[in-house]
Design a protein around this motif. Structure first.
Motif, PDB file in Angstrom:
ATOM      1  N   GLY A  32       0.805  -1.494  -0.667  1.00 57.08           N
ATOM      2  CA  GLY A  32      -0.194   0.060   0.100  1.00 57.08           C
ATOM      3  C   GLY A  32       0.372   0.917   0.132  1.00 57.08           C
ATOM      4  O   GLY A  32       2.417   0.677   0.237  1.00 57.08           O
ATOM      5  N   GLN A  33       0.340   2.848   0.088  1.00 53.83           N
ATOM      6  CA  GLN A  33       1.192   3.343  -0.398  1.00 53.83           C
ATOM      7  C   GLN A  33       0.802   4.565   0.992  1.00 53.83           C
ATOM      8  O   GLN A  33      -0.974   4.605   1.427  1.00 53.83           O
ATOM      9  CB  GLN A  33       0.142   4.320  -1.160  1.00 53.83           C
ATOM     10  CG  GLN A  33      -0.736   4.588  -1.772  1.00 53.83           C
ATOM     11  CD  GLN A  33      -0.546   5.813  -3.039  1.00 53.83           C
ATOM     12  OE1 GLN A  33       0.037   6.345  -3.634  1.00 53.83           O
ATOM     13  NE2 GLN A  33      -2.550   5.182  -4.037  1.00 53.83           N
ATOM     14  N   SER A  34       1.207   5.438   1.766  1.00 56.67           N
ATOM     15  CA  SER A  34       1.217   6.562   2.815  1.00 56.67           C
ATOM     16  C   SER A  34       1.868   7.225   2.410  1.00 56.67           C
ATOM     17  O   SER A  34       2.872   8.290   3.592  1.00 56.67           O
ATOM     18  CB  SER A  34       1.040   6.158   3.948  1.00 56.67           C
ATOM     19  OG  SER A  34       2.621   5.237   3.866  1.00 56.67           O
ATOM     20  N   PRO A  35       1.713   7.961   1.144  1.00 59.46           N
ATOM     21  CA  PRO A  35       1.979   9.352   1.202  1.00 59.46           C
ATOM     22  C   PRO A  35       1.307  10.447   2.100  1.00 59.46           C
ATOM     23  O   PRO A  35       0.180  10.772   2.222  1.00 59.46           O
ATOM     24  CB  PRO A  35       1.852   9.786  -0.389  1.00 59.46           C
ATOM     25  CG  PRO A  35       0.245   9.420  -0.975  1.00 59.46           C
ATOM     26  CD  PRO A  35       0.639   7.877   0.307  1.00 59.46           C
ATOM     27  N   GLN A  36       2.609  11.034   2.235  1.00 60.56           N
ATOM     28  CA  GLN A  36       2.409  12.043   2.873  1.00 60.56           C
ATOM     29  C   GLN A  36       2.154  13.805   2.515  1.00 60.56           C
ATOM     30  O   GLN A  36       1.433  14.429   2.848  1.00 60.56           O
ATOM     31  CB  GLN A  36       3.375  12.865   3.974  1.00 60.56           C
ATOM     32  CG  GLN A  36       3.760  11.902   5.297  1.00 60.56           C
ATOM     33  CD  GLN A  36       2.803  11.472   6.817  1.00 60.56           C
ATOM     34  OE1 GLN A  36       2.491  12.539   7.146  1.00 60.56           O
ATOM     35  NE2 GLN A  36       2.205  11.138   6.386  1.00 60.56           N
ATOM     36  N   LEU A  93      -6.093   8.770   2.197  1.00 61.40           N
ATOM     37  CA  LEU A  93      -4.740   8.622   1.615  1.00 61.40           C
ATOM     38  C   LEU A  93      -4.007   9.581   3.022  1.00 61.40           C
ATOM     39  O   LEU A  93      -3.219   9.671   4.021  1.00 61.40           O
ATOM     40  CB  LEU A  93      -3.749   9.192   0.920  1.00 61.40           C
ATOM     41  CG  LEU A  93      -3.931   7.868  -0.858  1.00 61.40           C
ATOM     42  CD1 LEU A  93      -3.405   8.706  -1.689  1.00 61.40           C
ATOM     43  CD2 LEU A  93      -3.477   6.744   0.078  1.00 61.40           C
ATOM     44  N   GLU A  94      -4.821  10.591   3.866  1.00 66.39           N
ATOM     45  CA  GLU A  94      -4.866  11.762   4.195  1.00 66.39           C
ATOM     46  C   GLU A  94      -3.245  11.696   4.380  1.00 66.39           C
ATOM     47  O   GLU A  94      -3.162  12.782   5.213  1.00 66.39           O
ATOM     48  CB  GLU A  94      -5.309  10.654   5.926  1.00 66.39           C
ATOM     49  CG  GLU A  94      -6.116  10.401   5.834  1.00 66.39           C
ATOM     50  CD  GLU A  94      -7.096   9.804   7.367  1.00 66.39           C
ATOM     51  OE1 GLU A  94      -5.823   9.977   8.184  1.00 66.39           O
ATOM     52  OE2 GLU A  94      -8.163   9.554   7.638  1.00 66.39           O
ATOM     53  N   VAL A  95      -3.603  12.826   3.192  1.00 57.36           N
ATOM     54  CA  VAL A  95      -1.782  13.984   3.792  1.00 57.36           C
ATOM     55  C   VAL A  95      -2.651  14.391   3.993  1.00 57.36           C
ATOM     56  O   VAL A  95      -3.537  15.099   4.369  1.00 57.36           O
ATOM     57  CB  VAL A  95      -2.362  14.549   1.719  1.00 57.36           C
ATOM     58  CG1 VAL A  95      -1.659  13.388   1.157  1.00 57.36           C
ATOM     59  CG2 VAL A  95      -2.920  14.665   1.335  1.00 57.36           C
ATOM     60  N   LYS A  96      -0.873  14.807   4.431  1.00 58.37           N
ATOM     61  CA  LYS A  96      -1.049  16.747   5.549  1.00 58.37           C
ATOM     62  C   LYS A  96      -0.889  17.781   5.021  1.00 58.37           C
ATOM     63  O   LYS A  96      -0.618  18.632   5.187  1.00 58.37           O
ATOM     64  CB  LYS A  96      -0.050  16.227   7.003  1.00 58.37           C
ATOM     65  CG  LYS A  96      -0.063  14.277   7.093  1.00 58.37           C
ATOM     66  CD  LYS A  96      -1.140  14.463   7.675  1.00 58.37           C
ATOM     67  CE  LYS A  96      -1.597  13.523   8.864  1.00 58.37           C
ATOM     68  NZ  LYS A  96      -2.616  13.018   9.256  1.00 58.37           N
ATOM     69  N   HIS A  97       0.249  17.515   3.339  1.00 55.32           N
ATOM     70  CA  HIS A  97       0.040  18.151   2.860  1.00 55.32           C
ATOM     71  C   HIS A  97      -0.660  18.599   1.588  1.00 55.32           C
ATOM     72  O   HIS A  97      -0.282  17.750   0.216  1.00 55.32           O
ATOM     73  CB  HIS A  97       1.511  18.995   2.372  1.00 55.32           C
ATOM     74  CG  HIS A  97       2.445  19.065   3.996  1.00 55.32           C
ATOM     75  ND1 HIS A  97       2.449  20.020   4.687  1.00 55.32           N
ATOM     76  CD2 HIS A  97       2.571  17.638   5.247  1.00 55.32           C
ATOM     77  CE1 HIS A  97       3.208  19.896   6.478  1.00 55.32           C
ATOM     78  NE2 HIS A  97       3.298  18.495   6.321  1.00 55.32           N
TER      79      HIS A  97
END
Length: 211
Positions: A32-36, A93-97
């Motif tokens: 899976g992926q979890s990019p910020q 993905l809930e990216v932060k930025h």
């Protein structure tokens, strides 16, 4: 020069080098992926965000289109490529930025500034014209201040970033996370001529990233 053959040759180099040296990383990404970070950039072949930001596989979630534009939030209508990618990045993905990256020598900006495809049919520039008309208001302001020369081009290239950032805030799920402090928006601009990345400050102005 055969473009596709060149791509295959590049793949073989990748397979023999980067893929081998980062086997553990690719094994992780298989799960899976979890990019910020989400990056919204132009489709221009000269401005690859992964290259400019020197990122590793799985580090950034990227959307590219003509002139790095984000349309305003709307329901119904046609298919929403940017909006669906944005929704996936933010809610799943809930990216932060989210980073919007404009660039120099942008063909989409040139099309907007010159009105090159006005009244063109699809297949002759009509799709381009309808896409960059998101810049009409900014274009009018830029022309009033700078005319239509090189200074106006640079000004409108910067405006693409501001327009997209403003449109991002029109999405309820983006605005909700901004207000909760769970998401940050950033503006940037890559000058192809000298390779300098400019970052937008809180005042809306751009300065080289090393400042």
């Amino acid at each position: 020069m055969d473009g596709f053959k060149n791509l295959l040759a590049g793949y073989r180099r990748f397979r023999d080098s980067e893929w081998r040296t980062q086997r553990e990383r690719w094994a992780e990404l298989r799960e899976g992926q979890s990019p910020q970070v989400m990056v919204i950039a132009c489709s221009d072949s000269r401005v690859d965000p992964a290259q400019i930001f020197d990122t590793s596989p799985g580090e950034i979630f990227v959307v590219r289109n003509v002139a790095n534009l984000v349309p305003p939030f709307e329901e119904g209508g046609g298919r929403h490529g940017v909006s669906s990618a944005l929704e996936f990045a933010v809610t799943q993905l809930e990216v932060k930025h989210i980073v919007v990256m404009g660039h120099g020598s942008c063909g989409g900006v040139h099309a907007s500034l010159t009105n090159a495809f006005a009244d063109a049919a699809p297949g002759e520039g009509g799709f381009i014209a309808h896409w960059v008309d998101m810049l009409d208001e900014a274009r009018a302001k830029v022309i009033a201040e700078h005319g239509t020369g090189p200074e106006a081009t640079r000004a409108l290239e910067l405006e693409t970033v501001r327009v997209s950032l403003n449109n991002l805030r029109s999405f309820p799920f983006v605005n909700e996370r901004l207000e909760a402090g769970k998401l940050l928006l950033h503006g940037s601009y890559f000058a192809i001529r000298d390779g300098v990345l400019h970052v937008m400050g809180d005042d809306g102005e751009f300065a080289p990233a090393w400042h």
